[in-house]
Enzyme design. Structure first.
Site, mmCIF file in Angstrom:
data_model
loop_
_atom_site.group_PDB
_atom_site.id
_atom_site.type_symbol
_atom_site.label_atom_id
_atom_site.label_comp_id
_atom_site.label_asym_id
_atom_site.label_seq_id
_atom_site.Cartn_x
_atom_site.Cartn_y
_atom_site.Cartn_z
ATOM 1 C CG ASP A 98 -5.623 3.326 4.874
ATOM 2 O OD1 ASP A 98 -4.536 3.518 4.381
ATOM 3 O OD2 ASP A 98 -7.087 3.400 4.532
ATOM 4 C CE LYS B 111 -0.884 -2.969 2.976
ATOM 5 N NZ LYS B 111 -3.048 -2.331 3.633
ATOM 6 N N GLY C 279 0.109 2.615 -0.393
ATOM 7 C CA GLY C 279 1.259 3.958 0.268
ATOM 8 C C GLY C 279 1.777 3.406 1.321
ATOM 9 C CG HIS C 280 3.062 -0.186 2.545
ATOM 10 N ND1 HIS C 280 3.627 -0.984 1.765
ATOM 11 C CD2 HIS C 280 2.035 -0.026 2.443
ATOM 12 C CE1 HIS C 280 2.723 -1.991 1.441
ATOM 13 N NE2 HIS C 280 1.979 -1.332 2.057
ATOM 14 C CD GLN D 296 -4.480 -0.246 -3.361
ATOM 15 O OE1 GLN D 296 -4.597 -1.706 -3.711
ATOM 16 N NE2 GLN D 296 -4.149 0.728 -3.242
#
Length: 430
Positions: free
Chosen positions: A13, A16, A40-41, A224
Site C-alpha cells: 500500500d 505503487k 490491488g493497484h 504487497q
C-alpha cells in the site's frame, strides 16, 4: 537501458499504482511475478481509473505486452471477471497484449473456501488474509499437487490431477467439519473456464528471453511489500510468496543478471493492513490524521489501514534485502500541516538498542521505537514538480530519510496525479 523491478519497501500500500503507471508508459513489457488477485493497484490514465488485482498494469496501455509469470498463483475465474470489467471500460485484452505462464499454479474455489475456514477458526491468531485462496494455492504448489495453467490445455490429464489434489483436501475438509468435494465439481469448474484461458498460455521464460535480447525494456511489477515476504517479513503475519526483488527472476524465468534497477516504493509515513507487529503505529489523533488525509483504505478489501510514523529501521532493512538502488517516495503531501514529524531511527529491546527488526514474533511485538523529531511545515507540498517548489523543512525531511535508509530518492510523488512527480533519475536510463 535497464530493466526495472518495482517492490514495496514497507507492508504494501505504498502507492505503487501511480509509480507503476508512470513506469509502464516507458516499458515495453510488464511482468507480474508473485502473488495473486489479493494485490490491488489503481491506475489513472487520461483521467480514467482502472482497478487491477491480477492483471499487470501494462494491459491498460496500447502497444505493451503484459505477462503473468510462473510465480503468480492464478485464479482463472477472477481473471475472466477482471478482463470483462476492464473490457467494459474500453480496454482490449487479447493474446497480442497478454500472456500467461504455462507453469503457473491455479487457485480454485476450494482454496478460497479453505482460506476463509481457517481464518474464521483462528481465534486470537488471525493472519489478516484476504480470503482469496492465495495461501492454500501456494501450499499445493509446494506440495506438488497443484493443477497448473498448462493442464487446462489438455483435458485428458485433469481427472488424475484433480484426484491427486482431492486426496489431500478431502481429508483436510473432513477434519475441519466440512463436506467432501466431488471430483466432477472441480472438473466442471476447470472445463467451464478453460476456453477463456488457453489462448493466452505461453512459455513465458522463452518469451522474456527473446524480448530481452531484442532490447525491450521490461518492468517487473511486484505486489504487497517487503515486510509481507514469507521469509523476510513479520512472520507469520505475512503473505504466502516472496515479495522481494529476487523473486522477479524466479517468478518470471528470466535470469537474475537481467533484473536491472530495483526501485523501492516507499510511503513518507507507514501503514499496515490486517494483523501483526507495527512498531511505529499511532493509535491516536496522529494516526487518525494520517488515515484521513492519506485515504488509507485497501484497494481490494476496503479495509482501513493502520497508520504510524516513518520507520527508517524497516526501510533500511528492505533496502538491504532487495538490493534497492533508489526510492520512489510517495504521499509526502499527507504530512503537510503537522507541527512535528517523527522518524524511528532504532529500536530498544530488553534494555538494548538495536538497528534491525528481529525475526521472532515475540521480539517484534516488544521492540520500542527510538524517535528523532523534526519540525513540520505549513506550506503545501501537494502538486510540487521541482525541488524548489518544496518547503525547506520538507526537503530536509526527505534528505534525512535518504541518509537513514542508505538509498537515494529517485522519484518523489506529491499527489495522486501522475504529473505531480519530481524525477531525479529515470530508472530505465540507469
Amino acid at each position: 537501458m535497464a530493466n526495472v523491478v518495482v517492490v514495496g519497501s514497507q507492508w504494501g500500500d505504498e502507492g505503487k499504482g501511480k509509480i507503476v503507471d508512470w513506469l509502464s508508459e516507458r516499458a515495453d513489457v510488464v511482468v507480474r511475478f508473485q502473488g495473486g488477485h489479493n494485490a490491488g493497484h489503481t491506475l489513472v490514465v487520461d483521467g480514467v481509473s482502472y482497478k487491477l488485482s491480477l492483471l499487470p498494469s501494462g494491459v491498460v496501455r496500447q502497444g505493451k505486452l503484459s505477462v503473468i509469470g510462473n510465480g503468480v498463483v492464478f485464479d482463472p475465474h477472477a481473471f475472466v471477471a477482471e478482463r470483462k470489467r476492464l473490457e467494459g471500460q474500453g480496454v482490449s485484452i487479447s493474446p497480442d497484449s497478454l500472456r500467461i505462464a504455462d507453469n503457473a499454479s491455479l487457485i480454485l474455489s476450494l482454496h478460497s473456501e479453505l482460506d476463509a475456514i481457517r481464518e474464521n477458526a483462528a481465534a486470537g491468531t488471525k493472519i489478516g488474509t484476504t480470503r482469496r485462496g492465495i495461501g492454500p494455492a501456494y501450499e499445493d504448489k509446494v506440495g506438488r499437487r497443484a493443477i497448473r495453467v498448462m493442464d487446462l490445455a489438455d483435458p485428458s490429464v485433469l481427472p488424475e490431477r484433480v484426484e491427486r489434489l482431492l486426496a489431500h483436501h478431502n481429508p483436510l475438509r473432513r477434519g475441519l467439519g466440512q463436506p467432501e468435494i466431488e471430483p466432477q465439481a472441480i472438473l466442471d469448474e476447470l472445463t467451464s473456464v478453460a476456453g477463456e484461458i488457453v489462448p493466452f498460455i505461453d512459455r513465458v521464460w522463452r518469451l522474456l528471453d527473446e524480448r530481452r535480447k531484442a532490447g525491450d525494456r521490461i518492468l517487473f511489477e511486484g505486489a504487497q511489500g517487503t515486510l509481507l515476504d514469507i521469509d523476510h517479513g513479520t512472520y507469520p503475519f505475512v503473505t504466502s510468496s516472496n515479495t522481494v526483488a529476487g523473486q522477479a527472476a524466479a517468478g518470471s524465468g528470466l535470469g537474475p543478471g537481467s533484473v536491472g534497477f530495483v526501485l523501492g516504493i516507499t510511503k513518507a509515513y507507514t501503514t499496515r493492513v490486517g494483523e501483526g507487529p507495527f512498531p511505529t503505529e499511532q493509535e491516536n489523533e496522529v494516526g487518525e490524521f494520517l488515515g484521513v488525509r492519506g485515504h488509507e483504505f485497501g484497494t481490494v478489501t476496503g479495509r482501513k489501514r493502520r497508520c504510524g510514523w516513518f520507520d527508517a529501521v524497516l526501510v533500511r532493512q528492505a533496502v538491504a534485502v532487495n538490493g534497492i538502488h533508489g526510492l520512489a517516495l510517495t504521499k509526502l503531501d499527507v504530512l503537510d500541516g503537522l507541527d512535528e514529524i517523527k522518524i524511528a531511527v532504532g529500536y530498544r529491546l530488553n534494555g538494548k538498542v538495536i538497528d534491525y527488526l528481529p525475526a521472532g514474533f515475540a521480539a517484534q511485538q516488544e521492540v520500542e521505537p527510538i524517535y528523532e523529531t523534526f519540525e513540520g511545515w505549513k506550506d503545501t507540498t501537494a502538486g510540487a514538480r521541482r525541488w524548489s517548489d518544496l518547503p525547506a523543512q520538507a526537503v530536509k525531511y526527505v534528505r534525512q530519510i535518504e541518509e537513514l535508509v542508505g538509498a537515494p530518492v529517485t522519484l518523489l510523488s506529491t499527489s495522486p496525479e501522475r504529473d505531480d512527480t519530481i524525477l531525479v533519475r529515470d530508472p530505465f536510463q540507469d
